[in-house]
Scaffold this active site. Sequence first.
Site, PDB file in Angstrom:
ATOM      1  CG  HIS A 176      13.795  39.079  57.523  1.00 16.17           C
ATOM      2  ND1 HIS A 176      12.702  39.727  58.047  1.00 16.17           N
ATOM      3  CD2 HIS A 176      14.400  39.974  56.713  1.00 16.17           C
ATOM      4  CE1 HIS A 176      12.654  40.958  57.588  1.00 16.17           C
ATOM      5  NE2 HIS A 176      13.666  41.142  56.770  1.00 16.17           N
ATOM      6  CG  LEU A 234       5.181  37.147  55.755  1.00 10.75           C
ATOM      7  CD1 LEU A 234       5.927  36.225  56.727  1.00 10.75           C
ATOM      8  CD2 LEU A 234       3.829  37.528  56.336  1.00 10.75           C
ATOM      9  CB  SER A 235       6.442  43.880  54.363  1.00 12.49           C
ATOM     10  OG  SER A 235       7.004  45.155  54.589  1.00 12.49           O
TER      11      SER A 235
END
Length: 287
Positions: A37, A186-187
């Site tokens: 993000h 990435l999560s």
Amino acid sequence: MNTVKTVRELRAAVAQARAEGKQIALVPTMGNLHAGHAALVEKASQRADFVVASIFVNPLQFGPNEDLATYPRTLAADQDKLVEAGCHLLFTPDVDEMYPQGMQGQTLVSVPGVSEGLCGASRPGHFDGVSTVVTKLFNMVQPDLAIFGQKDFQQLAVIRTLVRDLNMPIQIIGEPTVRAEDGLALSSRNGYLSAEQRAVAPTLYRGLEQIAAAIAAGERDFAALVEQARAQQVAAGFRPDYLEIREANSLRPATADDRQLVILVAAFIGSTRLIDNLALDLDGAPQ
Ligand code: PAF
């Protein structure tokens, strides 16, 4: 960075930025922010003068047996990360602010074609929920550009299609997936994994890399490649959801003649569903 919770405050802050001649970028998120993000926000701050991020865990895009209730909510940490990444305004509406009439009977935005199959098949209604909330956010902010991660490859295709079909004057930018050192994308959902599951999780991406390498070397028996990778997933402890090779622009099933491909995967490890993808341009360098 200012944090606002209402559409009225959001519109006022954006109007002021616009009156100052600023270009507006929007980064929609569901929070629990990670380096992926941050990369979206950093890109936004390179491309625009005023960066708006939203954090809203959108009930409309979760199925009845999905993780809406447990989805991680980490606002204070998220705010710190957004400041560091260069965000100017954070919009964190409640469900009532986003859906004042309730979600029953809410006008839905539905994108046929690219939303079908893959996650669209496994998560009925999911993309209508995404398209609807993204359209609402676009109408609330009216950004010049909006940035999304390529990890949600099908979601990005759905959003590009809705912007095109509904004549929205918004540039959509897809940012490459940010990965851990061992390759795991990435999560926010990685946080659900036990230490053992986390150790196995990167196998998913390694499987995609093996398929991509075989295709790059000339293999065109896609069914055999997929079958082999699925067997590897099962052996590693995954419950496969889908694994498919598609044409990267249209998302239709790939043929041997296609040059732009994407390999898309979803699989469960325990009760956690992970998705990933790898795009492959046979006319250029691997992406
Ligand atoms: O990718 C996400 O986090 C969500 O699907 C989005 C785009 C913020 C819509 O709720």
